[in-house]
Each structure stands twice: as structure tokens, then as C-alpha cells.
Design a protein around this motif. Structure first.
Motif, PDB file in Angstrom:
ATOM      1  N   ALA A   1      -9.365   1.058  -6.171  1.00 38.80           N
ATOM      2  CA  ALA A   1      -8.118   0.793  -5.453  1.00 38.80           C
ATOM      3  C   ALA A   1      -7.041   1.751  -5.956  1.00 38.80           C
ATOM      4  CB  ALA A   1      -7.672  -0.646  -5.659  1.00 38.80           C
ATOM      5  N   ASP A   2      -6.142   2.120  -5.069  1.00 37.85           N
ATOM      6  CA  ASP A   2      -5.033   2.991  -5.436  1.00 37.85           C
ATOM      7  C   ASP A   2      -3.842   2.207  -5.967  1.00 37.85           C
ATOM      8  OD1 ASP A   2      -6.192   5.512  -4.414  1.00 37.85           O
ATOM      9  OD2 ASP A   2      -6.037   4.498  -2.477  1.00 37.85           O
ATOM     10  N   HIS A   3      -3.769   0.936  -5.587  1.00 41.59           N
ATOM     11  CA  HIS A   3      -2.562   0.174  -5.882  1.00 41.59           C
ATOM     12  C   HIS A   3      -2.875  -1.320  -5.800  1.00 41.59           C
ATOM     13  CE1 HIS A   3       1.763   0.004  -6.307  1.00 41.59           C
ATOM     14  NE2 HIS A   3       1.922  -0.702  -5.217  1.00 41.59           N
ATOM     15  N   THR A   4      -2.033  -2.133  -6.396  1.00 41.91           N
ATOM     16  CA  THR A   4      -2.091  -3.576  -6.208  1.00 41.91           C
ATOM     17  C   THR A   4      -0.750  -4.018  -5.636  1.00 41.91           C
ATOM     18  OG1 THR A   4      -1.376  -3.976  -8.481  1.00 41.91           O
ATOM     19  CG2 THR A   4      -3.748  -4.024  -8.060  1.00 41.91           C
ATOM     20  N   MET A   5      -0.779  -5.019  -4.771  1.00 35.04           N
ATOM     21  CA  MET A   5       0.438  -5.540  -4.157  1.00 35.04           C
ATOM     22  C   MET A   5       0.365  -7.062  -4.168  1.00 35.04           C
ATOM     23  SD  MET A   5       0.518  -2.938  -0.906  1.00 35.04           S
ATOM     24  CE  MET A   5       2.239  -2.899  -0.485  1.00 35.04           C
ATOM     25  N   VAL A   6       1.535  -7.687  -4.158  1.00 34.45           N
ATOM     26  CA  VAL A   6       1.620  -9.143  -4.155  1.00 34.45           C
ATOM     27  C   VAL A   6       2.256  -9.587  -2.838  1.00 34.45           C
ATOM     28  CG1 VAL A   6       2.575 -11.166  -5.344  1.00 34.45           C
ATOM     29  CG2 VAL A   6       1.841  -9.179  -6.671  1.00 34.45           C
ATOM     30  N   LYS A   7       1.681 -10.629  -2.240  1.00 33.21           N
ATOM     31  CA  LYS A   7       2.230 -11.185  -1.001  1.00 33.21           C
ATOM     32  C   LYS A   7       3.586 -11.797  -1.264  1.00 33.21           C
ATOM     33  CE  LYS A   7      -2.201 -12.503   1.010  1.00 33.21           C
ATOM     34  NZ  LYS A   7      -2.995 -13.628   1.478  1.00 33.21           N
ATOM     35  N   PRO A   8       4.458 -11.801  -0.310  1.00 35.84           N
ATOM     36  CA  PRO A   8       4.374 -11.267   1.043  1.00 35.84           C
ATOM     37  C   PRO A   8       4.617  -9.751   1.034  1.00 35.84           C
ATOM     38  CG  PRO A   8       6.512 -12.267   0.755  1.00 35.84           C
ATOM     39  CD  PRO A   8       5.736 -12.503  -0.526  1.00 35.84           C
ATOM     40  N   ILE A   9       3.989  -9.062   1.963  1.00 35.19           N
ATOM     41  CA  ILE A   9       4.102  -7.609   2.057  1.00 35.19           C
ATOM     42  C   ILE A   9       4.959  -7.269   3.262  1.00 35.19           C
ATOM     43  CG2 ILE A   9       2.829  -5.457   2.375  1.00 35.19           C
ATOM     44  CD1 ILE A   9       0.485  -6.978   0.992  1.00 35.19           C
ATOM     45  N   SER A  10       6.009  -6.519   3.025  1.00 34.30           N
ATOM     46  CA  SER A  10       6.911  -6.123   4.109  1.00 34.30           C
ATOM     47  C   SER A  10       6.499  -4.762   4.661  1.00 34.30           C
ATOM     48  CB  SER A  10       8.354  -6.050   3.583  1.00 34.30           C
ATOM     49  OG  SER A  10       8.470  -4.973   2.671  1.00 34.30           O
ATOM     50  N   MET A  11       7.090  -4.395   5.767  1.00 33.66           N
ATOM     51  CA  MET A  11       6.811  -3.087   6.353  1.00 33.66           C
ATOM     52  C   MET A  11       7.298  -1.985   5.413  1.00 33.66           C
ATOM     53  SD  MET A  11       5.278  -1.701   8.788  1.00 33.66           S
ATOM     54  CE  MET A  11       5.129  -0.015   9.331  1.00 33.66           C
ATOM     55  N   SER A  12       8.398  -2.195   4.729  1.00 35.09           N
ATOM     56  CA  SER A  12       8.877  -1.171   3.789  1.00 35.09           C
ATOM     57  C   SER A  12       7.922  -1.034   2.602  1.00 35.09           C
ATOM     58  CB  SER A  12      10.305  -1.460   3.323  1.00 35.09           C
ATOM     59  OG  SER A  12      10.376  -2.694   2.673  1.00 35.09           O
ATOM     60  N   ASP A  13       7.290  -2.135   2.175  1.00 32.67           N
ATOM     61  CA  ASP A  13       6.255  -2.055   1.136  1.00 32.67           C
ATOM     62  C   ASP A  13       5.097  -1.188   1.620  1.00 32.67           C
ATOM     63  OD1 ASP A  13       7.651  -3.825  -0.531  1.00 32.67           O
ATOM     64  OD2 ASP A  13       6.553  -5.577   0.226  1.00 32.67           O
ATOM     65  N   LEU A  14       4.695  -1.394   2.870  1.00 35.89           N
ATOM     66  CA  LEU A  14       3.598  -0.621   3.446  1.00 35.89           C
ATOM     67  C   LEU A  14       3.965   0.861   3.549  1.00 35.89           C
ATOM     68  CD1 LEU A  14       0.791  -0.469   4.703  1.00 35.89           C
ATOM     69  CD2 LEU A  14       1.822  -1.121   6.885  1.00 35.89           C
ATOM     70  N   GLU A  15       5.180   1.146   3.984  1.00 32.94           N
ATOM     71  CA  GLU A  15       5.628   2.543   4.078  1.00 32.94           C
ATOM     72  C   GLU A  15       5.618   3.219   2.708  1.00 32.94           C
ATOM     73  OE1 GLU A  15       9.444   2.304   5.952  1.00 32.94           O
ATOM     74  OE2 GLU A  15       8.583   1.790   7.897  1.00 32.94           O
ATOM     75  N   ARG A  16       6.075   2.507   1.687  1.00 28.56           N
ATOM     76  CA  ARG A  16       6.047   3.070   0.327  1.00 28.56           C
ATOM     77  C   ARG A  16       4.613   3.303  -0.116  1.00 28.56           C
ATOM     78  NH1 ARG A  16      10.336  -0.350  -0.347  1.00 28.56           N
ATOM     79  NH2 ARG A  16       9.087  -1.991  -1.253  1.00 28.56           N
ATOM     80  N   PHE A  17       3.723   2.372   0.205  1.00 30.57           N
ATOM     81  CA  PHE A  17       2.312   2.520  -0.150  1.00 30.57           C
ATOM     82  C   PHE A  17       1.712   3.746   0.528  1.00 30.57           C
ATOM     83  CE2 PHE A  17      -2.197   1.334   0.796  1.00 30.57           C
ATOM     84  CZ  PHE A  17      -2.677   1.557  -0.486  1.00 30.57           C
ATOM     85  N   LEU A  18       2.108   3.990   1.768  1.00 29.47           N
ATOM     86  CA  LEU A  18       1.633   5.171   2.489  1.00 29.47           C
ATOM     87  C   LEU A  18       2.314   6.454   1.999  1.00 29.47           C
ATOM     88  CD1 LEU A  18       1.489   3.702   6.095  1.00 29.47           C
ATOM     89  CD2 LEU A  18      -0.458   4.490   4.745  1.00 29.47           C
ATOM     90  N   GLU A  19       3.313   6.307   1.136  1.00 26.12           N
ATOM     91  CA  GLU A  19       4.059   7.426   0.546  1.00 26.12           C
ATOM     92  C   GLU A  19       4.695   8.319   1.609  1.00 26.12           C
ATOM     93  OE1 GLU A  19       1.316   9.370  -2.100  1.00 26.12           O
ATOM     94  OE2 GLU A  19       1.651   7.856  -3.642  1.00 26.12           O
ATOM     95  N   MET A  20       5.378   7.678   2.538  1.00 22.93           N
ATOM     96  CA  MET A  20       6.059   8.424   3.582  1.00 22.93           C
ATOM     97  C   MET A  20       7.469   8.779   3.138  1.00 22.93           C
ATOM     98  SD  MET A  20       5.159   6.320   6.974  1.00 22.93           S
ATOM     99  CE  MET A  20       3.519   6.187   7.582  1.00 22.93           C
ATOM    100  N   THR A  21       7.868   9.998   3.426  1.00 23.43           N
ATOM    101  CA  THR A  21       9.250  10.408   3.195  1.00 23.43           C
ATOM    102  C   THR A  21      10.101   9.859   4.338  1.00 23.43           C
ATOM    103  OG1 THR A  21       9.042  12.440   4.462  1.00 23.43           O
ATOM    104  CG2 THR A  21       8.457  12.543   2.107  1.00 23.43           C
ATOM    105  N   PRO A  22      11.429   9.796   4.181  1.00 20.93           N
ATOM    106  CA  PRO A  22      12.273   9.324   5.287  1.00 20.93           C
ATOM    107  C   PRO A  22      12.068  10.133   6.577  1.00 20.93           C
ATOM    108  CG  PRO A  22      13.520   9.331   3.256  1.00 20.93           C
ATOM    109  CD  PRO A  22      12.196   9.984   2.949  1.00 20.93           C
TER     110      PRO A  22
END
Length: 173
Positions: A116-137
Motif C-alpha cells: 500500500a502507498d498510504h493508510t487513511m481513516v474514515k470518513p474520507i473526503s474528496m479533498s483527502d482523495l485529491e491529496r492521495f492522488l497528489e494533484m496540484t491545484p
């Protein structure tokens, strides 16, 4: 297979493997808005079938699935991805996160040892997902467009789709 150019204009493809679909309401709402392409499944076997058919940007895998542990799934997924990587030159990196309900279970080091690349704790927001995908603004603006420009795909297991279709027939009939 989607080319790198075509993939850059599509919304990110995300697979959620978790028997508790209701825990991902914000991410499902983003899929309905066309911000992501979302596939929700509850078993590792269904997840591996998706991995054979399509390239995915992010996997959100619950610590416990219907048929195996999330860590076991990640082991199998990484083995499958490594086997296809030698023949697939167009597929991008597929990021994997283990999702838990309690911080530290499974631990970050244990999850990374399984691939796994990362661990996350629920609840997961869309901004959490965007950070996980490592997207720039700037990437968020381009890849995660507003409601008018996007395509939305939300897939559910066949049994749930059949249930929704039968309810629609009953309501119309």
C-alpha cells in the motif's frame, strides 16, 4: 487501454473496495458530479477482476473485505500489476490506500510492507482523495472539472443495479 493523452483529460478512475458503501457518500456525490470515475465493490475477487480490465488511478481498500483482508488483497493486486507492467507500457502508476475505521489499524508500516502507498481513516473526503492522488491545484482545475464539463460513471455491483432497476419498474408500473 487508455493512452496517456486521453487519460489526462478524463476524470481520475477510483475503485473503492469496502462492504460499507454508505461510508463513501461524499466520494459517490463527486462521481455523480463527474469529478471522478468511481467503481464500488465489496470483495477482493471483484477488485482483481477490475484490475484485469482497466487501469485505475487510485484504489481505496478497506481493511476487511467480504472475502479476504485488505492487506491480502493489496498483496494480490500488486502481484497482478507487476505481472502486467512488463507488457503494459501505457498504464500509469496505480496508488493504493488501506482504509480503516480506527487510526493505526492496520499500521502504516504494515500496510506499506504489503504494497500500500498510504493508510487513511474514515470518513474520507474528496479533498483527502485529491491529496492521495497528489494533484496540484492546476491539475485539479483541469482534471476535476465543474459539473457541466464532466462525465460521470458510478458503477455498483450487478445485484444492486438489478435492485434499482426493479424498483424503477415497480414505481412506473
Amino acid at each position: 487501454m487508455v493512452t496517456a493523452t486521453a487519460k489526462s483529460i478524463l476524470a481520475p478512475s477510483v475503485v473503492v473496495l469496502d462492504p460499507r458503501f454508505n461510508d463513501y457518500q461524499e466520494i459517490a456525490a463527486s462521481a455523480r458530479e463527474g469529478r471522478i470515475l468511481l467503481h464500488m465493490r465489496s470483495s477482493g475477487a471483484d477488485g482483481l477482476a477490475i484490475a484485469k480490465r482497466r487501469s485505475v488511478d487510485a484504489w481505496l481498500v478497506a481493511a476487511d473485505l467480504d472475502d479476504m483482508s485488505g492487506l491480502d488483497f493489496v498483496d494480490l493486486l500488486r502481484s497482478q500489476l507487476d505481472a502486467t507492467k512488463a507488457t503494459d507500457t501505457e498504464g500509469g502508476e496505480q496508488r493504493v490506500a488501506i482504509i480503516s475505521e480506527v487510526p493505526g489499524r492496520p499500521g502504516h508500516w504494515e500496510a506499506t510492507e504489503h504494497g500500500a502507498d498510504h493508510t487513511m481513516v474514515k470518513p474520507i473526503s474528496m479533498s483527502d482523495l485529491e491529496r492521495f492522488l497528489e494533484m496540484t491545484p492546476a491539475e485539479r482545475e483541469m482534471i476535476l472539472p465543474g459539473r457541466d464539463l464532466a462525465r460521470s460513471i458510478l458503477t455498483l455491483p450487478v445485484s444492486m443495479g438489478a435492485a434499482v432497476a426493479s424498483l424503477a419498474v415497480i414505481m412506473l408500473g
